[in-house]
Design a protein around this motif. Structure first.
Motif, PDB file in Angstrom:
ATOM      1  N   LEU A   1       0.825  -1.210   0.000  1.00  0.00           N
ATOM      2  CA  LEU A   1       0.000   0.000   0.000  1.00  0.00           C
ATOM      3  C   LEU A   1       0.861   1.263   0.000  1.00  0.00           C
ATOM      4  CD1 LEU A   1      -2.782   1.381   0.347  1.00  0.00           C
ATOM      5  CD2 LEU A   1      -2.618   0.916   2.791  1.00  0.00           C
ATOM      6  N   ASN A   2       1.830   1.305   0.890  1.00  0.00           N
ATOM      7  CA  ASN A   2       2.692   2.486   0.984  1.00  0.00           C
ATOM      8  C   ASN A   2       3.419   2.758  -0.322  1.00  0.00           C
ATOM      9  OD1 ASN A   2       1.925   2.583   3.630  1.00  0.00           O
ATOM     10  ND2 ASN A   2       3.832   1.750   4.449  1.00  0.00           N
TER      11      ASN A   2
ATOM     12  N   ALA B   1       2.623   1.615  -3.316  1.00  0.00           N
ATOM     13  CA  ALA B   1       1.658   1.922  -4.370  1.00  0.00           C
ATOM     14  C   ALA B   1       1.325   3.407  -4.381  1.00  0.00           C
ATOM     15  CB  ALA B   1       0.384   1.108  -4.173  1.00  0.00           C
ATOM     16  N   ILE B   2       1.026   3.943  -3.206  1.00  0.00           N
ATOM     17  CA  ILE B   2       0.572   5.333  -3.131  1.00  0.00           C
ATOM     18  C   ILE B   2       1.688   6.308  -3.483  1.00  0.00           C
ATOM     19  CG2 ILE B   2      -0.280   7.116  -1.584  1.00  0.00           C
ATOM     20  CD1 ILE B   2      -2.329   4.985  -2.423  1.00  0.00           C
TER      21      ILE B   2
ATOM     22  N   ASP C   1       3.145   5.375  -7.539  1.00  0.00           N
ATOM     23  CA  ASP C   1       2.348   5.187  -8.750  1.00  0.00           C
ATOM     24  C   ASP C   1       2.554   6.275  -9.794  1.00  0.00           C
ATOM     25  OD1 ASP C   1       1.037   7.084  -7.337  1.00  0.00           O
ATOM     26  OD2 ASP C   1      -0.899   6.099  -7.292  1.00  0.00           O
ATOM     27  N   ASP C   2       2.829   7.484  -9.348  1.00  0.00           N
ATOM     28  CA  ASP C   2       3.049   8.574 -10.302  1.00  0.00           C
ATOM     29  C   ASP C   2       4.506   8.998 -10.410  1.00  0.00           C
ATOM     30  OD1 ASP C   2       0.379   9.230 -11.199  1.00  0.00           O
ATOM     31  OD2 ASP C   2      -0.008   9.912  -9.156  1.00  0.00           O
TER      32      ASP C   2
ATOM     33  N   ARG D   1       6.724   1.127  -8.459  1.00  0.00           N
ATOM     34  CA  ARG D   1       5.329   0.906  -8.831  1.00  0.00           C
ATOM     35  C   ARG D   1       5.121  -0.498  -9.368  1.00  0.00           C
ATOM     36  NH1 ARG D   1       1.418   4.152 -12.819  1.00  0.00           N
ATOM     37  NH2 ARG D   1       0.111   2.412 -13.435  1.00  0.00           N
TER      38      ARG D   1
ATOM     39  N   ALA E   1       5.074  -3.109  -6.655  1.00  0.00           N
ATOM     40  CA  ALA E   1       3.815  -3.124  -5.907  1.00  0.00           C
ATOM     41  C   ALA E   1       2.693  -3.719  -6.746  1.00  0.00           C
ATOM     42  CB  ALA E   1       3.459  -1.701  -5.461  1.00  0.00           C
ATOM     43  N   SER E   2       2.690  -3.363  -8.023  1.00  0.00           N
ATOM     44  CA  SER E   2       1.643  -3.866  -8.913  1.00  0.00           C
ATOM     45  C   SER E   2       1.700  -5.384  -9.029  1.00  0.00           C
ATOM     46  CB  SER E   2       1.800  -3.212 -10.289  1.00  0.00           C
ATOM     47  OG  SER E   2       0.773  -3.619 -11.153  1.00  0.00           O
TER      48      SER E   2
ATOM     49  N   ILE F   1       0.262  -7.075  -5.929  1.00  0.00           N
ATOM     50  CA  ILE F   1      -1.201  -7.121  -5.903  1.00  0.00           C
ATOM     51  C   ILE F   1      -1.722  -8.230  -6.812  1.00  0.00           C
ATOM     52  CG2 ILE F   1      -3.289  -5.885  -6.622  1.00  0.00           C
ATOM     53  CD1 ILE F   1      -2.346  -4.816  -4.028  1.00  0.00           C
ATOM     54  N   THR F   2      -1.189  -8.271  -8.018  1.00  0.00           N
ATOM     55  CA  THR F   2      -1.655  -9.269  -8.980  1.00  0.00           C
ATOM     56  C   THR F   2      -1.388 -10.687  -8.496  1.00  0.00           C
ATOM     57  OG1 THR F   2      -1.290  -7.727 -10.800  1.00  0.00           O
ATOM     58  CG2 THR F   2      -1.457 -10.048 -11.371  1.00  0.00           C
TER      59      THR F   2
ATOM     60  N   LYS G   1      -3.789 -11.519  -5.694  1.00  0.00           N
ATOM     61  CA  LYS G   1      -5.108 -11.809  -6.250  1.00  0.00           C
ATOM     62  C   LYS G   1      -5.162 -13.223  -6.821  1.00  0.00           C
ATOM     63  CE  LYS G   1      -6.348 -11.395 -10.191  1.00  0.00           C
ATOM     64  NZ  LYS G   1      -6.563 -11.128 -11.606  1.00  0.00           N
TER      65      LYS G   1
ATOM     66  N   ILE H   1     -10.240  -9.613  -5.767  1.00  0.00           N
ATOM     67  CA  ILE H   1      -9.708  -8.246  -5.854  1.00  0.00           C
ATOM     68  C   ILE H   1     -10.433  -7.332  -4.857  1.00  0.00           C
ATOM     69  CG2 ILE H   1     -11.191  -7.279  -7.691  1.00  0.00           C
ATOM     70  CD1 ILE H   1      -7.369  -6.962  -7.569  1.00  0.00           C
TER      71      ILE H   1
ATOM     72  N   ILE I   1      -8.993  -7.850  -1.340  1.00  0.00           N
ATOM     73  CA  ILE I   1      -7.731  -7.119  -1.183  1.00  0.00           C
ATOM     74  C   ILE I   1      -7.996  -5.627  -0.977  1.00  0.00           C
ATOM     75  CG2 ILE I   1      -5.583  -6.458  -2.337  1.00  0.00           C
ATOM     76  CD1 ILE I   1      -5.619  -9.166  -3.732  1.00  0.00           C
ATOM     77  N   ALA I   2      -8.912  -5.081  -1.774  1.00  0.00           N
ATOM     78  CA  ALA I   2      -9.251  -3.655  -1.630  1.00  0.00           C
ATOM     79  C   ALA I   2      -9.758  -3.362  -0.223  1.00  0.00           C
ATOM     80  CB  ALA I   2     -10.299  -3.264  -2.672  1.00  0.00           C
TER      81      ALA I   2
ATOM     82  N   ILE J   1      -1.449   7.868   3.836  1.00  0.00           N
ATOM     83  CA  ILE J   1      -0.311   6.960   3.733  1.00  0.00           C
ATOM     84  C   ILE J   1       1.002   7.676   4.003  1.00  0.00           C
ATOM     85  CG2 ILE J   1       0.999   5.491   2.150  1.00  0.00           C
ATOM     86  CD1 ILE J   1      -1.684   4.339   3.153  1.00  0.00           C
TER      87      ILE J   1
ATOM     88  N   LEU K   1     -13.364  -0.230   1.164  1.00  0.00           N
ATOM     89  CA  LEU K   1     -13.441  -0.863  -0.157  1.00  0.00           C
ATOM     90  C   LEU K   1     -13.147   0.144  -1.265  1.00  0.00           C
ATOM     91  CD1 LEU K   1     -14.200  -3.383  -1.823  1.00  0.00           C
ATOM     92  CD2 LEU K   1     -16.595  -2.642  -1.688  1.00  0.00           C
TER      93      LEU K   1
ATOM     94  N   GLY L   1      -9.343   1.315  -0.985  1.00  0.00           N
ATOM     95  CA  GLY L   1      -8.496   0.223  -1.466  1.00  0.00           C
ATOM     96  C   GLY L   1      -8.633   0.047  -2.967  1.00  0.00           C
ATOM     97  N   GLY L   2      -9.853   0.221  -3.447  1.00  0.00           N
ATOM     98  CA  GLY L   2     -10.100   0.095  -4.882  1.00  0.00           C
ATOM     99  C   GLY L   2      -9.404   1.167  -5.694  1.00  0.00           C
TER     100      GLY L   2
ATOM    101  N   MET M   1      -6.659   2.670  -4.845  1.00  0.00           N
ATOM    102  CA  MET M   1      -5.236   2.310  -4.846  1.00  0.00           C
ATOM    103  C   MET M   1      -4.943   1.270  -5.921  1.00  0.00           C
ATOM    104  SD  MET M   1      -2.981  -0.286  -3.832  1.00  0.00           S
ATOM    105  CE  MET M   1      -3.653  -1.245  -2.471  1.00  0.00           C
ATOM    106  N   ILE M   2      -5.723   0.192  -5.934  1.00  0.00           N
ATOM    107  CA  ILE M   2      -5.480  -0.899  -6.875  1.00  0.00           C
ATOM    108  C   ILE M   2      -5.656  -0.439  -8.320  1.00  0.00           C
ATOM    109  CG2 ILE M   2      -6.354  -3.125  -7.683  1.00  0.00           C
ATOM    110  CD1 ILE M   2      -7.010  -3.774  -4.746  1.00  0.00           C
TER     111      ILE M   2
ATOM    112  N   LEU N   1      -2.800   1.892  -9.258  1.00  0.00           N
ATOM    113  CA  LEU N   1      -1.514   1.193  -9.280  1.00  0.00           C
ATOM    114  C   LEU N   1      -1.366   0.299 -10.510  1.00  0.00           C
ATOM    115  CD1 LEU N   1       1.126   0.255  -7.794  1.00  0.00           C
ATOM    116  CD2 LEU N   1      -0.259  -1.592  -6.832  1.00  0.00           C
ATOM    117  N   THR N   2      -2.365  -0.517 -10.741  1.00  0.00           N
ATOM    118  CA  THR N   2      -2.246  -1.511 -11.810  1.00  0.00           C
ATOM    119  C   THR N   2      -2.688  -0.968 -13.163  1.00  0.00           C
ATOM    120  OG1 THR N   2      -4.480  -2.388 -11.500  1.00  0.00           O
ATOM    121  CG2 THR N   2      -2.733  -3.325 -10.132  1.00  0.00           C
TER     122      THR N   2
ATOM    123  N   TYR O   1     -10.089  -4.485 -13.047  1.00  0.00           N
ATOM    124  CA  TYR O   1     -10.082  -4.440 -11.584  1.00  0.00           C
ATOM    125  C   TYR O   1     -11.023  -3.350 -11.100  1.00  0.00           C
ATOM    126  CZ  TYR O   1      -5.854  -7.375 -11.623  1.00  0.00           C
ATOM    127  OH  TYR O   1      -4.946  -8.385 -11.804  1.00  0.00           O
TER     128      TYR O   1
END
Lengths: 195, 195
Positions: free
Chosen positions: A106-107, A109-110, A113-114, A120, A123-124, A127-128, A131, A158, A161-162, B110, B163, B166-167, B169-170, B173-174, B179
DNA sequence: TATATAAAATACCGATCGGTATGTTTTTGT
DNA sequence: ACAAAAACATACCGATCGGTATTTTATATA
């Protein structure tokens, strides 16, 4: 195991929690020297640059949580119990052996991501792969007649996880034990609803 | 509206998306001067320090999403429809008028939870107030016979937020549209299950 | 134990960091 | 239109940033 390998691991072990707490941009090289007791020369003798330490730190933090999950799941035989490990995973997230600073996926990802494609991507992938693991468990549970046959595999995985990651954020942010408890109950409910 | 007030707003408006993308630690004063076309003297003439700009930037980003939510909810009369705005909220999160960089509450939570008490408090209050708003809607929906009377008020509200966050973020990220779709369906399902 | 080699410490680099003191230009109220 | 005040630009501050070249120290092997 050579001296260099041992030092590399030592550095990663000591600095991984710092990256998880302060983030990539918020962690300086002097943070790393302070945490290890080593000097800049030593850090840069074992790592190309700050990026490489950060990536290794992520891998270290990620491994801690994924190996916890795996070990706990291996303790149970039914797929429902294996899935329910996610509830205790969430409940215990702020104690050892989990790294300080919350969930590294999570940390990372946030923050990344940009701003940091390599982090990134790490982290991606986490998650995958998480899942996929959950989907696999549900599928086996369906084959095993533990779960209903009409369960939406990917959606359930998914969304679980969210819910967990959003819950970690809220629990850590607010510090309210009740929020943590309520969200954990939702995690349990989502898993119980599979039967 | 004085010149100073206009400039202050101009600075906040221009720099808020930068803080949301790069984070507090990742945003430098020169980022602010570049984005505004102003100089350091002008920034520090209108703000005490970097912290004050960051706090104002959070408020700006937060206002954008909360006023969107409120405006959309006001378009609907039933409480179920009002709640379902959260699904479109989530679906449209990566387009205007939402700030670049994803959810400012999530981003701030975060980064700041271990490092910046003031920002952390802002994010924490945002979550709590959001939860209260959802609880209020569900309660009115129950009184209005739209929803079942045995709905777990607080649990539903806080889990819905978890939810969604978290959504976000996912999805961010991905980058996987599927998703996003699947999680949005879970949001809708959670709301439909209230009836 | 002597020597080659690897690893760690020291000292330094230019660039940028957040922040400030001091000018110069624009507003603003009269 | 004008003076007082507010706003903005310029120039600079010490500190720290990520990173490197060099020297010293530790390690491994013959």
């Amino acid at each position: 195991m050579s001296k260099a390998e041992r030092t590399r691991e030592f550095i990663v072990e000591k600095t991984a929690p710092i990256f998880n707490v302060k983030g990539y941009a918020g962690t300086s090289i002097s943070d790393l020297t302070e945490a290890t007791g080593l000097t800049k020369g030593s850090i840069y003798g074992n790592f190309e640059n700050k990026d490489e330490v950060a990536l290794a730190a992520f891998d270290c933090n990620y491994k801690k949580i994924s190996s916890y999950l795996k070990a706990e799941m291996d303790k149970h035989s039914s797929y429902k119990e294996k899935l329910l490990v996610h509830a205790s995973f969430y409940e215990n997230f702020f104690k050892a052996p989990f790294p300080d600073g919350g969930c590294p996926i999570l940390n990372t990802a946030i923050e990344a991501d940009d701003t940091h494609p390599q982090l990134r991507e790490r982290a991606s992938e986490a998650i995958t792969s998480w899942k996929s693991k959950i989907m696999e468990l549900i599928k086996k549970g369906i084959d095993n007649k533990e779960f209903r046959s009409d369960v939406q595999l990917e959606q359930t995985a998914i969304s679980l996880i969210a819910l967990i990651e959003g819950g970690i954020m809220i629990a850590k942010l607010t510090g309210k034990l009740n929020y943590r408890k309520l969200i954990m109950q939702s995690v349990e409910k989502a898993i119980n609803d599979l039967t």
